[in-house]
Design a protein around this motif. Structure first.
Motif, PDB file in Angstrom:
ATOM      1  N   ILE A 150      -0.545  -2.144  52.010  1.00  0.00           N
ATOM      2  CA  ILE A 150      -1.146  -0.892  51.909  1.00  0.00           C
ATOM      3  C   ILE A 150       0.352  -0.181  52.447  1.00  0.00           C
ATOM      4  O   ILE A 150       0.580   0.977  51.741  1.00  0.00           O
ATOM      5  CB  ILE A 150      -2.340  -0.641  52.816  1.00  0.00           C
ATOM      6  N   GLU A 151       1.100  -0.342  53.318  1.00  0.00           N
ATOM      7  CA  GLU A 151       2.076   0.313  53.782  1.00  0.00           C
ATOM      8  C   GLU A 151       3.309   0.488  52.969  1.00  0.00           C
ATOM      9  O   GLU A 151       3.691   1.558  52.615  1.00  0.00           O
ATOM     10  CB  GLU A 151       2.618  -0.204  55.397  1.00  0.00           C
ATOM     11  N   HIS A 152       3.476  -0.961  52.318  1.00  0.00           N
ATOM     12  CA  HIS A 152       4.573  -0.949  51.314  1.00  0.00           C
ATOM     13  C   HIS A 152       4.391  -0.039  49.924  1.00  0.00           C
ATOM     14  O   HIS A 152       5.227   0.793  49.570  1.00  0.00           O
ATOM     15  CB  HIS A 152       4.811  -2.103  50.851  1.00  0.00           C
ATOM     16  N   TYR A 153       3.166  -0.113  49.657  1.00  0.00           N
ATOM     17  CA  TYR A 153       2.827   0.595  48.310  1.00  0.00           C
ATOM     18  C   TYR A 153       2.100   1.879  48.331  1.00  0.00           C
ATOM     19  O   TYR A 153       1.583   2.539  47.312  1.00  0.00           O
ATOM     20  CB  TYR A 153       2.257  -0.362  47.383  1.00  0.00           C
ATOM     21  N   GLY A 154       1.443   2.156  49.479  1.00  0.00           N
ATOM     22  CA  GLY A 154       0.555   3.152  49.801  1.00  0.00           C
ATOM     23  C   GLY A 154      -0.812   3.098  49.164  1.00  0.00           C
ATOM     24  O   GLY A 154      -1.660   4.027  49.408  1.00  0.00           O
ATOM     25  N   GLN A 155      -1.296   1.973  48.786  1.00  0.00           N
ATOM     26  CA  GLN A 155      -2.251   1.639  48.242  1.00  0.00           C
ATOM     27  C   GLN A 155      -2.652   0.233  47.956  1.00  0.00           C
ATOM     28  O   GLN A 155      -1.619  -0.502  47.814  1.00  0.00           O
ATOM     29  CB  GLN A 155      -2.543   2.243  46.928  1.00  0.00           C
ATOM     30  N   LEU A 156      -3.955  -0.210  47.953  1.00  0.00           N
ATOM     31  CA  LEU A 156      -4.244  -1.530  47.269  1.00  0.00           C
ATOM     32  C   LEU A 156      -5.519  -1.478  46.527  1.00  0.00           C
ATOM     33  O   LEU A 156      -6.640  -0.984  47.188  1.00  0.00           O
ATOM     34  CB  LEU A 156      -4.393  -2.566  48.624  1.00  0.00           C
ATOM     35  N   ASP A 157      -5.525  -2.043  45.582  1.00  0.00           N
ATOM     36  CA  ASP A 157      -6.801  -1.886  44.547  1.00  0.00           C
ATOM     37  C   ASP A 157      -7.295  -3.226  44.234  1.00  0.00           C
ATOM     38  O   ASP A 157      -8.576  -3.155  43.936  1.00  0.00           O
ATOM     39  CB  ASP A 157      -6.373  -1.385  43.183  1.00  0.00           C
ATOM     40  N   ILE A 158      -6.648  -4.280  44.147  1.00  0.00           N
ATOM     41  CA  ILE A 158      -7.005  -5.443  43.846  1.00  0.00           C
ATOM     42  C   ILE A 158      -6.602  -6.733  44.833  1.00  0.00           C
ATOM     43  O   ILE A 158      -5.472  -6.727  45.243  1.00  0.00           O
ATOM     44  CB  ILE A 158      -6.385  -5.990  42.405  1.00  0.00           C
ATOM     45  N   LEU A 159      -7.547  -7.602  45.343  1.00  0.00           N
ATOM     46  CA  LEU A 159      -7.349  -8.492  46.111  1.00  0.00           C
ATOM     47  C   LEU A 159      -7.586  -9.802  45.531  1.00  0.00           C
ATOM     48  O   LEU A 159      -8.709 -10.070  45.019  1.00  0.00           O
ATOM     49  CB  LEU A 159      -8.152  -8.369  47.351  1.00  0.00           C
ATOM     50  N   VAL A 160      -6.967 -10.813  45.377  1.00  0.00           N
ATOM     51  CA  VAL A 160      -7.037 -12.298  44.918  1.00  0.00           C
ATOM     52  C   VAL A 160      -7.111 -12.998  46.158  1.00  0.00           C
ATOM     53  O   VAL A 160      -6.086 -13.188  46.588  1.00  0.00           O
ATOM     54  CB  VAL A 160      -6.299 -12.416  43.685  1.00  0.00           C
TER      55      VAL A 160
END
Ligand code: BGC
Length: 267
Positions: A90-100
Motif C-alpha cells: 500500500i505504501e509503495h503504490y498508494g493502493q491495493l485492489d486485488i489480493l491473491v
C-alpha cells in the motif's frame, strides 16, 4: 487490458503458480506486488518477467509509469510479516485492489507421525496467513471506501481426501469455509472473494512426484485430460476473477484439474 490502474499483491510469487499469476496480472495492466520467503532470486526473476509483461510505459494520470512490479520478502506463516507485507504494498503504490493468496506448503507424513511443528507450519501459511492478509486488505479497502477482489489459491484437496496430507487438507477445507463466510460478510463492501482449486500442476511443490515415474504414471491415469496442468492453466482463471468480468461472482470455488476431482471409473 482488464486490470489497468489496479494494484495486485500475489503471495508466494517467486515460483510456480504464483509467478505465473503475477506475470499474467501484469500483462492485463496491473501493477504487481511480488512476495517471496526463501527465494529472492526467484522473486527477481518474477520481477523482470512482470516488467516485460507489463510493457515499459503506462500512462497513469498523464505520466509515464514504468514501475510495474515491486518485490517484498515476508513469511506468510507469521502474522507480523503478513501485516508488514500488505502495508509495504500500500505504501509503495498508494493502493491495493486485488489480493491473491497463493503461498502454500505441504508436508508428507502418515497421520500418526505428524509433528506439532509441521502441523503449525502448514496451517499457519495456508490458513492463518490468508486470514490475516485478507483482514489487512479489507481494513485498507474500508478506510479508502473502495471495492476489491480476493482470490485464494486453494486445491482440489479442499474437497478430495489426500492420505498422508491431513494438515494440508484441513487447511484447504478451512479455506473453503473462509471464502464462503467472507463472501457474505464482505459483499456489502463491494469486495468479492473466490477460490481457485488447482489439481496436479507442474510446479516445485510437486518436484518429488515429478521425479518418481511410478507415482507420476499412476497420477496421470487419474487425470481425464491426460496431462499435468501448467501454471498458465491457473493464471488465466485468476486474471478473469480479478477483472470486472467477474464482478457478480463471489463465494465460489473453481477447479482447474483436468477433470481429476470427479474422475471415478469402475474397471
Ligand atoms: C498438491 C499436489 C498434488 C495435487 C493433486 C495439490 O494440491 O499440492 O501435491 O499432486 O494437489 O493431488
Amino acid at each position: 487490458m482488464k486490470l489497468a490502474g489496479k494494484v495486485a499483491l500475489v503471495t508466494g510469487s517467486s515460483q510456480g503458480i504464483g509467478q505465473a499469476i503475477a506475470v499474467r496480472l501484469a500483462a492485463e495492466g496491473a501493477r504487481v506486488v511480488i512476495n517471496y520467503r526463501s527465494n529472492p532470486q526467484g522473486a527477481e526473476e518474477t520481477l523482470s518477467k512482470v516488467q516485460t509483461a507489463g510493457g515499459d510505459c503506462h500512462l497513469v494520470e498523464g505520466y509515464c509509469d514504468n514501475d510495474r512490479g515491486y518485490s517484498v520478502g515476508a513469511d506468510l506463516g507469521m502474522v507480523d510479516d503478513v501485516r508488514r507485507l500488505i502495508a509495504a504494498g500500500i505504501e509503495h503504490y498508494g493502493q491495493l485492489d486485488i489480493l491473491v493468496n497463493n503461498a502454500g506448503i505441504e508436508k508428507h507424513a502418515p497421520f500418526w507421525d505428524v509433528t506439532e511443528k509441521d502441523y503449525e507450519a502448514v496451517l499457519n501459511v495456508n490458513l492463518k496467513g490468508v486470514f490475516f492478509a485478507t483482514q489487512s486488505l479489507v481494513q485498507h479497502l474500508r478506510e479508502t471506501n473502495r471495492p476489491g477482489k480476493i482470490i485464494n489459491i486453494s486445491s482440489v484437496h479442499e474437497e478430495l481426501p489426500f492420505p498422508n496430507f491431513t494438515a494440508y487438507c484441513a487447511s484447504k477445507g478451512g479455506l473453503k469455509m473462509l471464502t464462503r463466510n467472507l463472501s457474505v460478510e464482505l459483499a456489502p463492501l463491494g469486495i468479492t472473494i473466490n477460490n481457485v482449486a488447482p489439481g496436479a500442476i507442474e510446479t516445485p511443490i510437486n518436484t518429488k512426484l515429478l521425479n518418481d515415474p511410478e507415482k507420476l504414471g499412476a497420477l496421470l491415469k487419474n487425470i481425464p485430460l491426460g496431462r499435468l496442468g501448467q501454471p498458465q492453466d491457473v493464471s488465466g482463471l485468476v486474471a478473469f476473477l480479478a477483472s470486472p468480468d467477474a464482478d457478480y461472482i463471489t463465494g465460489s470455488t473453481f477447479f482447474v484439474d483436468g477433470g481429476l476431482t470427479w474422475n471415478y471409473q469402475e474397471q
